[in-house]
Write a protein that holds these residues in place. Structure first.
Motif, PDB file in Angstrom:
ATOM      1  N   TYR A   7       0.822  -1.207   0.000  1.00 56.70           N
ATOM      2  CA  TYR A   7       0.000   0.000   0.000  1.00 56.70           C
ATOM      3  C   TYR A   7       0.859   1.261   0.000  1.00 56.70           C
ATOM      4  N   LEU A   8       1.990   1.204   0.730  1.00 53.27           N
ATOM      5  CA  LEU A   8       2.912   2.332   0.725  1.00 53.27           C
ATOM      6  C   LEU A   8       3.478   2.548  -0.676  1.00 53.27           C
ATOM      7  N   GLY A   9       3.731   1.450  -1.380  1.00 51.82           N
ATOM      8  CA  GLY A   9       4.211   1.551  -2.755  1.00 51.82           C
ATOM      9  C   GLY A   9       3.200   2.253  -3.651  1.00 51.82           C
ATOM     10  N   LEU A  10       1.910   1.971  -3.435  1.00 48.71           N
ATOM     11  CA  LEU A  10       0.866   2.641  -4.200  1.00 48.71           C
ATOM     12  C   LEU A  10       0.905   4.154  -3.966  1.00 48.71           C
ATOM     13  N   ILE A  11       1.024   4.534  -2.702  1.00 48.71           N
ATOM     14  CA  ILE A  11       1.043   5.958  -2.365  1.00 48.71           C
ATOM     15  C   ILE A  11       2.288   6.634  -2.930  1.00 48.71           C
ATOM     16  N   LEU A  12       3.419   5.950  -2.907  1.00 45.22           N
ATOM     17  CA  LEU A  12       4.651   6.520  -3.468  1.00 45.22           C
ATOM     18  C   LEU A  12       4.541   6.663  -4.986  1.00 45.22           C
ATOM     19  N   ASP A  13       3.860   5.711  -5.630  1.00 52.45           N
ATOM     20  CA  ASP A  13       3.597   5.853  -7.068  1.00 52.45           C
ATOM     21  C   ASP A  13       2.759   7.109  -7.315  1.00 52.45           C
ATOM     22  N   GLY A  14       1.784   7.335  -6.450  1.00 51.10           N
ATOM     23  CA  GLY A  14       0.979   8.543  -6.561  1.00 51.10           C
ATOM     24  C   GLY A  14       1.799   9.792  -6.322  1.00 51.10           C
ATOM     25  N   ALA A  15       2.808   9.680  -5.422  1.00 52.09           N
ATOM     26  CA  ALA A  15       3.670  10.827  -5.147  1.00 52.09           C
ATOM     27  C   ALA A  15       4.462  11.230  -6.391  1.00 52.09           C
ATOM     28  N   SER A 180      -8.814   1.599   6.742  1.00 52.18           N
ATOM     29  CA  SER A 180      -8.065   2.527   7.610  1.00 52.18           C
ATOM     30  C   SER A 180      -7.990   3.900   6.951  1.00 52.18           C
ATOM     31  N   THR A 181      -8.350   4.914   7.702  1.00 54.50           N
ATOM     32  CA  THR A 181      -8.251   6.288   7.211  1.00 54.50           C
ATOM     33  C   THR A 181      -6.985   6.969   7.712  1.00 54.50           C
ATOM     34  N   LEU A 182      -6.600   6.659   8.953  1.00 51.47           N
ATOM     35  CA  LEU A 182      -5.476   7.338   9.581  1.00 51.47           C
ATOM     36  C   LEU A 182      -4.174   7.125   8.827  1.00 51.47           C
ATOM     37  N   VAL A 183      -3.838   5.868   8.546  1.00 48.67           N
ATOM     38  CA  VAL A 183      -2.520   5.565   7.980  1.00 48.67           C
ATOM     39  C   VAL A 183      -2.313   6.182   6.595  1.00 48.67           C
ATOM     40  N   PRO A 184      -3.207   5.945   5.623  1.00 49.86           N
ATOM     41  CA  PRO A 184      -2.936   6.515   4.293  1.00 49.86           C
ATOM     42  C   PRO A 184      -2.948   8.035   4.269  1.00 49.86           C
ATOM     43  N   PHE A 185      -3.882   8.640   5.005  1.00 52.35           N
ATOM     44  CA  PHE A 185      -3.962  10.101   4.936  1.00 52.35           C
ATOM     45  C   PHE A 185      -2.898  10.775   5.798  1.00 52.35           C
ATOM     46  N   ALA A 186      -2.449  10.107   6.846  1.00 50.82           N
ATOM     47  CA  ALA A 186      -1.304  10.630   7.591  1.00 50.82           C
ATOM     48  C   ALA A 186      -0.044  10.557   6.737  1.00 50.82           C
TER      49      ALA A 186
END
Length: 219
Positions: A7-15, A180-186
């Protein structure tokens, strides 16, 4: 743990998409800011009118509506844009309108004696602007340009509305899949902050570099 790494990889791709949007949007905004800002100072009524119309329109309408027009309405006029292209266009034109007023104000703030010195040196209008006025005005523009770049960075979140996979879009995907809302949006909160910090630090460094030689530009 492995699941969250994915999931962190997904967010970094978005970054990465967010950074690309920010860089290309800033490039377009910078071009439009100088064209419209200098256009406001033109001796020709038509040029001043066009520049004013652009600035007032994009400052006076919502970035959401501009984005939807770029992506959903322009295709009816024969201009088919990808979500990324629509995002760059809307962000660049919107922020460029604000930047145009920065350019105009900075140029007009240069002391009258600088213009008189240019006349004394027999410099033409564009020679004066290029070699004397703009180098000094640019230093005055830098702090606000930095703020505009950060505003553009934060505004990239709107592209998630047209399904472009930026950080905000990917955070919403992670929230939907994990509950989870906290982890991705944090996570994206921290990433946005670090990107904004990088912009402000870079602009301050550039401003200091430009300030070193500005005395040699004054006439």
């Amino acid at each position: 743990m492995t699941q969250w790494s994915g999931y962190l990889g997904l967010i970094l791709d978005g970054a990465v998409v967010t950074i690309q949007l920010t860089l290309m949007g800033c490039a377009l905004a910078l071009v439009m800011a100088f064209i419209a800002g200098l256009g406001r100072l033109s001796r020709f009524f038509v040029v001043r009118s066009l520049a004013t119309a652009y600035i007032e329109f994009f400052r006076g309408t919502s970035i959401f509506v501009q984005l939807f027009w770029a992506y959903f309405v322009l295709p009816f006029a024969g201009f088919e844009l990808t979500p990324f292209q629509a995002g760059v266009l809307a962000l660049g034109l919107n922020v460029g309108a604000y930047g145009a007023e920065v350019v105009r104000g900075a140029v007009q703030s240069i002391g009258k004696e600088q213009y008189e010195a240019c006349v004394a040196l027999n410099l033409g209008r564009w020679q004066s602007m290029r070699h004397v006025i703009l180098p000094q005005a640019l230093l005055l523009m830098m702090p606000t340009f930095g703020n505009n770049a950060i505003e553009l960075l934060k505004a990239t979140a709107v592209v998630s509305l047209i399904s472009l996979t930026d950080m905000t879009f990917q955070a919403q995907v992670v929230r939907a899949q994990t509950g989870s809302t906290l982890v991705p949006f944090a996570t994206i909160l921290v990433l946005y902050f670090l990107m904004a910090l990088a912009i402000s630090t870079s602009m301050r460094w550039l401003e200091r570099r430009m300030a070193r030689g500005i005395d040699g530009v004054r006439v």
